[in-house]
Design a protein around this motif. Structure first.
Motif, short mmCIF file in Angstrom:
data_model
loop_
_atom_site.label_atom_id
_atom_site.label_comp_id
_atom_site.label_asym_id
_atom_site.label_seq_id
_atom_site.Cartn_x
_atom_site.Cartn_y
_atom_site.Cartn_z
N PHE A 133 0.81 -1.22 0.00
CA PHE A 133 0.00 0.00 0.00
C PHE A 133 0.84 1.28 0.00
N ILE A 134 2.11 1.17 -0.33
CA ILE A 134 3.00 2.33 -0.42
C ILE A 134 3.38 2.49 -1.89
N PRO A 135 3.24 3.70 -2.45
CA PRO A 135 3.66 3.89 -3.85
C PRO A 135 5.14 3.55 -3.99
N THR A 136 5.43 2.71 -4.98
CA THR A 136 6.79 2.22 -5.20
C THR A 136 7.01 2.07 -6.70
N VAL A 137 8.18 2.44 -7.18
CA VAL A 137 8.45 2.26 -8.60
C VAL A 137 8.36 0.78 -8.94
N THR A 138 8.12 0.49 -10.20
CA THR A 138 8.04 -0.90 -10.63
C THR A 138 9.41 -1.57 -10.53
N VAL A 139 9.42 -2.87 -10.60
CA VAL A 139 10.67 -3.63 -10.51
C VAL A 139 11.63 -3.20 -11.61
N ALA A 140 11.15 -3.12 -12.85
CA ALA A 140 12.03 -2.74 -13.97
C ALA A 140 12.60 -1.34 -13.76
N THR A 141 11.78 -0.43 -13.29
CA THR A 141 12.24 0.95 -13.06
C THR A 141 13.28 0.99 -11.95
N ALA A 142 13.05 0.25 -10.87
CA ALA A 142 14.01 0.22 -9.76
C ALA A 142 15.37 -0.29 -10.23
N ILE A 143 15.35 -1.34 -11.02
CA ILE A 143 16.62 -1.88 -11.53
C ILE A 143 17.31 -0.86 -12.43
N ASP A 144 16.55 -0.23 -13.33
CA ASP A 144 17.14 0.80 -14.20
C ASP A 144 17.73 1.94 -13.38
N GLN A 145 17.03 2.36 -12.33
CA GLN A 145 17.55 3.43 -11.47
C GLN A 145 18.85 3.03 -10.80
N CYS A 146 18.90 1.80 -10.35
CA CYS A 146 20.11 1.32 -9.67
C CYS A 146 21.28 1.18 -10.63
N ILE A 147 21.00 0.82 -11.87
CA ILE A 147 22.06 0.78 -12.88
C ILE A 147 22.59 2.20 -13.09
N ALA A 148 21.68 3.16 -13.26
CA ALA A 148 22.07 4.54 -13.51
C ALA A 148 22.82 5.16 -12.33
N SER A 149 22.45 4.77 -11.12
CA SER A 149 23.11 5.36 -9.95
C SER A 149 24.32 4.54 -9.49
N ARG A 150 24.67 3.53 -10.27
CA ARG A 150 25.86 2.72 -10.05
C ARG A 150 25.88 1.97 -8.71
N VAL A 151 24.75 1.36 -8.42
CA VAL A 151 24.70 0.44 -7.27
C VAL A 151 25.62 -0.72 -7.62
N ARG A 152 26.17 -1.36 -6.62
CA ARG A 152 27.13 -2.45 -6.85
C ARG A 152 26.63 -3.42 -7.92
#
Length: 186
Positions: A133-152
């Motif tokens: 019940f909390i707004p959250t980006v989709t799985v694909a978007t979260a992964i794309d964001q983490c790629i862009a922000s250079r998560v390990r």
């Protein structure tokens, strides 16, 4: 109906929290929240965010509070936090990541809680979903964001593989994300 009852109906959907914008949407002057807080019927959590003290404390309360703190109706959990809540990899972020739309005036960093990271990105409605019940980006978007922000790299690869195995992204998306992970944009 009383003001408190009207606010409670909103709080039920927000882990016991209400905002000044919720009050306005109900036709309630936000000053009424301050009055309720002074009488102990609400607790002031942060500017514009209040909580019913009798609402049971839960493990995910801080996530809802983070989204509401932005006072932006399009705010959503994102980046590392989204990977964590979706249980896609062994990530353990020390801050809560929230994305809100780009704007000319940024939120004041001085007032930003230390455990919160605000990202500015214009997301399509299709890129935002719900988790508990909390707004959250989709799985694909979260992964794309983490790629862009250079998560390990190993954590993002684990997230891609887990999401694909669980059917949360299709093979074409997974392959594109693996490619972007190997060939990051400068």
């Amino acid at each position: 109906m009383t003001i408190r009852t009207d606010l409670w109906d909103v709080a039920v959907e927000h882990y016991g929290y209400v905002t000044t914008q919720d009050a306005r949407n109900l036709g309630i002057v936000p000053l009424e929240l301050t009055k309720l807080a002074s009488r102990g019927a609400l607790e002031r959590v942060s500017q514009g965010v209040y909580r019913f003290p009798q609402w049971p404390v839960g493990a995910n309360d801080h996530l809802m509070e983070a989204v509401l703190w932005t006072r932006d109706p399009r705010a959503a959990l994102s980046h590392d936090t989204a990977l964590l809540v979706y249980e896609l990899c062994n990530i353990n972020p020390d801050k809560t990541h929230v994305t809100i739309p780009r704007r000319e005036k940024k939120l004041r960093r001085a007032s930003e809680p230390p455990a919160l990271v605000i990202h500015y990105q214009d997301l399509d409605a299709s890129q935002i979903g719900w988790w508990e019940f909390i707004p959250t980006v989709t799985v694909a978007t979260a992964i794309d964001q983490c790629i862009a922000s250079r998560v390990r790299l190993d954590l993002v690869l684990q997230a891609i593989n887990t999401a694909r195995r669980q059917g949360r992204i299709d093979e074409a998306t997974a392959e594109c994300q693996r490619h972007n992970l190997r060939n990051p944009r400068q």
